[in-house]
Design a protein around this motif. Structure first.
Motif, PDB file in Angstrom:
ATOM      1  N   LEU A  51       0.746  -1.115   0.066  1.00  0.00           N
ATOM      2  CA  LEU A  51       0.044  -0.112  -0.032  1.00  0.00           C
ATOM      3  C   LEU A  51       0.868   1.306  -0.003  1.00  0.00           C
ATOM      4  O   LEU A  51       1.654   1.351   0.759  1.00  0.00           O
ATOM      5  N   ASP A  52       0.571   2.064  -1.042  1.00  0.00           N
ATOM      6  CA  ASP A  52       1.464   3.446  -1.040  1.00  0.00           C
ATOM      7  C   ASP A  52       0.302   4.568  -0.389  1.00  0.00           C
ATOM      8  O   ASP A  52      -0.741   4.816  -1.089  1.00  0.00           O
ATOM      9  N   HIS A  70      -1.405  -1.243  -4.266  1.00  0.00           N
ATOM     10  CA  HIS A  70      -2.452  -0.424  -3.972  1.00  0.00           C
ATOM     11  C   HIS A  70      -2.302   1.091  -3.923  1.00  0.00           C
ATOM     12  O   HIS A  70      -1.487   1.427  -2.958  1.00  0.00           O
ATOM     13  N   LYS A  71      -3.213   1.869  -4.658  1.00  0.00           N
ATOM     14  CA  LYS A  71      -2.570   3.275  -4.655  1.00  0.00           C
ATOM     15  C   LYS A  71      -3.577   4.070  -3.752  1.00  0.00           C
ATOM     16  O   LYS A  71      -4.808   4.104  -4.056  1.00  0.00           O
ATOM     17  N   ASN A  72      -3.272   4.888  -2.825  1.00  0.00           N
ATOM     18  CA  ASN A  72      -4.058   5.551  -1.934  1.00  0.00           C
ATOM     19  C   ASN A  72      -3.709   7.031  -2.252  1.00  0.00           C
ATOM     20  O   ASN A  72      -2.283   7.419  -1.757  1.00  0.00           O
ATOM     21  N   ASP A  73      -4.427   8.007  -2.667  1.00  0.00           N
ATOM     22  CA  ASP A  73      -4.313   9.406  -2.710  1.00  0.00           C
ATOM     23  C   ASP A  73      -5.769   9.997  -2.871  1.00  0.00           C
ATOM     24  O   ASP A  73      -6.630   9.348  -3.277  1.00  0.00           O
ATOM     25  N   ALA A  78      -6.176   6.927  -7.639  1.00  0.00           N
ATOM     26  CA  ALA A  78      -6.548   6.212  -6.331  1.00  0.00           C
ATOM     27  C   ALA A  78      -7.066   5.104  -6.661  1.00  0.00           C
ATOM     28  O   ALA A  78      -8.307   5.025  -7.308  1.00  0.00           O
ATOM     29  N   ASP A  79      -6.991   3.944  -5.849  1.00  0.00           N
ATOM     30  CA  ASP A  79      -7.990   2.770  -5.997  1.00  0.00           C
ATOM     31  C   ASP A  79      -8.212   2.385  -4.555  1.00  0.00           C
ATOM     32  O   ASP A  79      -8.949   1.337  -4.549  1.00  0.00           O
ATOM     33  N   THR A  80      -8.014   3.348  -3.582  1.00  0.00           N
ATOM     34  CA  THR A  80      -8.285   2.978  -2.254  1.00  0.00           C
ATOM     35  C   THR A  80      -8.621   4.282  -1.667  1.00  0.00           C
ATOM     36  O   THR A  80      -8.310   5.150  -2.052  1.00  0.00           O
ATOM     37  N   SER A  81      -9.669   4.117  -0.468  1.00  0.00           N
ATOM     38  CA  SER A  81      -9.971   5.525   0.120  1.00  0.00           C
ATOM     39  C   SER A  81      -8.657   5.985   0.744  1.00  0.00           C
ATOM     40  O   SER A  81      -7.996   5.242   1.413  1.00  0.00           O
ATOM     41  N   HIS A  82      -8.566   7.455   0.768  1.00  0.00           N
ATOM     42  CA  HIS A  82      -7.698   8.057   1.148  1.00  0.00           C
ATOM     43  C   HIS A  82      -7.785   8.034   3.020  1.00  0.00           C
ATOM     44  O   HIS A  82      -6.694   8.281   3.626  1.00  0.00           O
ATOM     45  N   ASP A  83      -8.812   7.615   3.402  1.00  0.00           N
ATOM     46  CA  ASP A  83      -9.179   7.470   4.732  1.00  0.00           C
ATOM     47  C   ASP A  83      -8.764   6.574   5.452  1.00  0.00           C
ATOM     48  O   ASP A  83      -9.450   5.330   5.559  1.00  0.00           O
ATOM     49  N   PHE A  84      -7.267   6.160   5.621  1.00  0.00           N
ATOM     50  CA  PHE A  84      -6.987   4.819   5.852  1.00  0.00           C
ATOM     51  C   PHE A  84      -7.037   4.568   7.547  1.00  0.00           C
ATOM     52  O   PHE A  84      -6.264   3.575   7.809  1.00  0.00           O
ATOM     53  N   ILE A  85      -7.722   5.448   8.113  1.00  0.00           N
ATOM     54  CA  ILE A  85      -7.550   5.077   9.672  1.00  0.00           C
ATOM     55  C   ILE A  85      -8.262   3.807   9.932  1.00  0.00           C
ATOM     56  O   ILE A  85      -7.991   3.240  10.826  1.00  0.00           O
ATOM     57  N   ASP A  86      -9.312   3.800   9.205  1.00  0.00           N
ATOM     58  CA  ASP A  86     -10.097   2.381   9.478  1.00  0.00           C
ATOM     59  C   ASP A  86      -9.441   1.243   8.770  1.00  0.00           C
ATOM     60  O   ASP A  86     -10.341   0.084   9.034  1.00  0.00           O
ATOM     61  N   TYR A  87      -8.444   1.210   8.255  1.00  0.00           N
ATOM     62  CA  TYR A  87      -8.047  -0.160   7.752  1.00  0.00           C
ATOM     63  C   TYR A  87      -7.917  -1.464   8.683  1.00  0.00           C
ATOM     64  O   TYR A  87      -7.143  -0.853   9.858  1.00  0.00           O
ATOM     65  N   PRO A  88      -8.105  -2.672   8.488  1.00  0.00           N
ATOM     66  CA  PRO A  88      -7.802  -3.690   9.540  1.00  0.00           C
ATOM     67  C   PRO A  88      -6.298  -3.664   9.736  1.00  0.00           C
ATOM     68  O   PRO A  88      -5.484  -3.345   8.698  1.00  0.00           O
ATOM     69  N   VAL A  94       3.494  -4.543   3.072  1.00  0.00           N
ATOM     70  CA  VAL A  94       4.301  -3.470   3.168  1.00  0.00           C
ATOM     71  C   VAL A  94       3.567  -2.468   2.968  1.00  0.00           C
ATOM     72  O   VAL A  94       2.760  -2.288   2.244  1.00  0.00           O
ATOM     73  N   VAL A  95       3.755  -1.241   3.861  1.00  0.00           N
ATOM     74  CA  VAL A  95       3.210   0.178   3.578  1.00  0.00           C
ATOM     75  C   VAL A  95       4.271   1.156   3.141  1.00  0.00           C
ATOM     76  O   VAL A  95       5.505   1.205   4.003  1.00  0.00           O
ATOM     77  N   VAL A  96       4.142   2.096   2.176  1.00  0.00           N
ATOM     78  CA  VAL A  96       4.924   3.060   2.087  1.00  0.00           C
ATOM     79  C   VAL A  96       4.362   4.351   2.129  1.00  0.00           C
ATOM     80  O   VAL A  96       3.060   4.362   1.868  1.00  0.00           O
ATOM     81  N   PHE A  97       5.259   5.262   2.825  1.00  0.00           N
ATOM     82  CA  PHE A  97       4.470   6.374   3.463  1.00  0.00           C
ATOM     83  C   PHE A  97       5.450   7.668   3.127  1.00  0.00           C
ATOM     84  O   PHE A  97       6.802   7.893   3.334  1.00  0.00           O
TER      85      PHE A  97
END
Length: 218
Positions: A51-52, A70-73, A78-88, A94-97
């Motif tokens: 996840l980026d 998985h693209k987060n923006d 973006a193919d993922t919601s940018h509100d990642f706080i609720d991710y399981p 790996v997560v890239v930040f």
């Protein structure tokens, strides 16, 4: 690439945290993607999902990566919601930040994409000053460690603002160790200096190394 051993800073010891010996590297490259490619080859060769959190224009991924990205923006591809706080928890290997290192970015002529991106970020609730940059970075690291199973890759840098040094990478490492994780690698990227915008003389930002911090569960 130059590689050598690195010793922990005393402040970690004062906080009751221990930092094992790890690798520290220096890259002389104009782009970040070779650093990402080599980190994955060395530390996460079996990663299947990545996840980026800050995909942006996708400049990290100019290589044939073998995993599902998985693209987060907020805006771009973006193919993922940018509100990642609720991710399981432990949802991705790996997560890239790559959070902003400055609230407004290096000064420019006010007409380019750089100014537009940072201006939009501030208008949409992004960091307003360097203190908020640090706070948002640490909060993002904590979320990234919760989401990741195998590791987190953070890109950041030290910032000189109003003639004061803000050591964001060190604050990030303290956050990592405080959450029971460890830093396996610390990579410096020495990119060629970017040209100055017409009519401007920008200090500090264009002379500071970018830093990649690789965190793994302790």
């Amino acid at each position: 690439m130059l590689m050598r051993r690195w010793q922990p800073r005393n402040v970690l010891e004062l906080l009751g945290l221990t930092e094992p010996m790890k690798y520290e590297s220096l890259y002389n490259k104009s782009e970040s993607w070779p650093v990402l490619r080599d980190i994955f080859a060395l530390r996460f060769p079996e990663a299947e999902t990545v996840l980026d959190l800050t995909y942006g224009l996708g400049t990290f991924w100019k290589w044939d990566y073998p995993f599902k990205l998985h693209k987060n923006d907020w805006v771009t591809e973006a193919d993922t919601s940018h509100d990642f706080i609720d991710y399981p928890a432990a949802r991705y290997d790996v997560v890239v930040f790559d959070p902003p290192f400055s609230a407004i970015g290096p000064p420019s002529d006010g007409k380019g994409d750089w100014s537009a991106r940072y201006g939009a970020s501030r208008a949409q609730g992004g960091p307003q000053n360097i203190k908020e940059v640090v706070a948002y970075t640490l909060a993002g690291i904590e979320s990234a460690m919760r989401i990741a199973r195998c590791g987190v890759i953070l890109k950041t840098q030290r910032v000189i603002e109003s003639m004061k040094l803000h050591d964001v990478p060190h604050a990030a490492k303290v956050e990592i160790y405080s959450n029971g994780w460890e830093v396996s690698d610390h990579v410096y990227l020495h990119a060629p200096k970017r040209p100055q915008p017409p009519g401007r003389r920008v200090l500090n930002f264009r002379n500071v190394l970018s830093e990649f911090i690789v965190a793994v569960p302790g």
